[in-house]
Design an enzyme around this catalytic site. Structure first.
Site, mmCIF file in Angstrom:
data_model
loop_
_atom_site.group_PDB
_atom_site.id
_atom_site.type_symbol
_atom_site.label_atom_id
_atom_site.label_comp_id
_atom_site.label_asym_id
_atom_site.label_seq_id
_atom_site.Cartn_x
_atom_site.Cartn_y
_atom_site.Cartn_z
ATOM 1 N N CYS A 126 0.810 -1.230 0.000
ATOM 2 C CA CYS A 126 0.000 0.000 0.000
ATOM 3 C C CYS A 126 0.840 1.275 0.000
ATOM 4 C CB CYS A 126 -0.935 0.014 1.202
ATOM 5 S SG CYS A 126 -2.041 -1.386 1.232
ATOM 6 N N HIS A 162 -3.454 7.020 3.809
ATOM 7 C CA HIS A 162 -3.831 5.747 3.203
ATOM 8 C C HIS A 162 -5.252 5.380 3.632
ATOM 9 C CE1 HIS A 162 -3.752 1.903 1.482
ATOM 10 N NE2 HIS A 162 -3.589 1.217 2.598
ATOM 11 N N ASN A 194 -10.101 -0.044 0.272
ATOM 12 C CA ASN A 194 -8.629 0.036 0.238
ATOM 13 C C ASN A 194 -8.135 -0.492 -1.108
ATOM 14 O OD1 ASN A 194 -5.887 -0.286 0.555
ATOM 15 N ND2 ASN A 194 -6.013 -1.336 2.542
#
Ligand code: ACO
Length: 319
Positions: A110, A244, A274
């Site tokens: 990520c 994030h 996500n």
């Protein structure tokens, strides 16, 4: 000499998967997902490939930047879910966009977009006159076990891109890693090797959610504090924070510890879930296209992910 962002782009699959739809597939509910994560729905690849999404995002970023593919000096793709182990996603994009430059992929889960920006900064430091395309694209839907309610409700697919040109918009960037497998991993397949004698693990993402949660809050706070200290920028001077998009509770906890008001925070987790490395790039593009970013705005980006990797940067929006 570092870089400034010249243009951004993003692309999402057509198919919307709501929490309600997931509640018919696994033992979950819209209420649980919304209250525990902040996610309402996500986009999931059906007919599209992740390379196609990456290509669309890149083409939009080029148009937004006013640059042509032929001007690119480098293409970096951040992904953990590329269509091919080889060629890299970046090499396929080079061909499809009509560029003629070096191209490679990186894996920092990520945190991939921030790692890619950090690598790009190194290229700019080495040679001033350059244009670099950074793309972050993921089809997390191919890595997750759709029968595991603890992970399948969290992720989505998508791609984001940015064209970078020589400039001084990047004020500071910091990346890090705390190498460990256990909290978050997705095994590669051993294929059909007749010689491999170990256990062939299921090739799905496995996550120890609470451990990752704790790491996420601590690392986001620490990395943002670090880049603020490095630049001398005060929190009050930040126009936007782009964290994030893993869990709205992680974002809220980090902002609260950083003493930064939620009105400064950009989020899209409710609509996209996500999207791993693509989160940061999509968030940036959506803010750009919505006209939220004004020339001179100071942005703090921060991410964490499998690895466990971390990263943060302070960018001045020069567009
Ligand atoms: N629906 C309903 N119940 C669920 C679900 C679900 N989808 N998932 C878990 N539960 C249950 C659990 O089984 C547990 O039940 P129990 O109490 O009977 O045992 C209960 O809900 C609580 O589970 P927890 O795991 O304690 O829930 P938590 O509040 O920690 O939320 C979550 C879980 C959302 C995963 C959270 O821990 C989190 O967001 N962690 C960080 C995830 C993250 O940031 N990942 C980054 C990935 S980045 C990358 O690089 C790919």
């Amino acid at each position: 000499m570092s870089f400034s962002i010249l243009g951004t782009g993003s692309a999402l699959p057509e198919r919307v998967v709501t929490n309600e739809e997931l509640s018919h597939m696994v033992d979950t509910s819209d209420a649980w997902i919304r209250t525990r994560t902040g996610i309402r729905e996500r986009r999931v690849c059906s007919s599209e490939t992740v390379t196609e999404l990456a290509c669309q995002a890149a083409a939009k970023a080029l148009t937004d930047s006013g640059c042509t593919a032929a001007e690119l000096d480098l293409i970096i793709c951040a992904t953990i879910s590329a269509d091919y182990a080889t060629p890299s996603m970046a090499c396929i994009l080079q061909d499809k966009l009509g560029a003629h430059c070096p191209a490679f992929d990186i894996n920092a889960a990520c945190t991939g977009f921030l790692y890619a920006l950090d690598i790009a900064a190194g290229y700019f430091a080495r040679k001033a006159d350059q244009k670099i395309l950074v793309v972050a694209a993921e089809a997390m839907s191919r890595l997750i076990d759709w029968q595991d309610r603890s992970t399948c409700v969290l992720f989505g697919d998508g791609a984001g891109a940015a064209v970078l040109g020589a400039g001084d918009g990047l004020l500071a960037i910091r990346t890090g890693a705390k190498g460990s497998i256990a909290p978050l991993y997705a095994p590669s397949s051993w294929g059909n090797s007749p010689f491999y004698t170990g256990n062939s693990a299921q090739p799905y993402l496995v996550m120890e959610g609470q451990e990752v949660f704790r790491f996420a809050v601590t690392s986001m706070v620490q990395t943002v504090e670090d880049v603020l200290a490095q630049t001398g920028v005060r929190k009050e001077e930040l126009a936007w924070v782009l964290p994030h998009q893993a869990n709205i509770r992680i974002i809220d906890a980090a902002l609260s510890r950083l003493k930064i008001g939620s009105e400064k925070c950009l989020t899209n987790i409710a609509d996209h879930g996500n999207t791993s490395a693509a989160c940061a790039a999509i968030l940036l593009d959506e803010a750009n296209r919505a006209g939220k970013l004004k020339k001179g705005d100071l942005l703090a980006m921060t991410a964490f992910g499998g690895g466990l990797t971390t990263g943060a940067c302070i960018l001045r929006w020069d567009k």
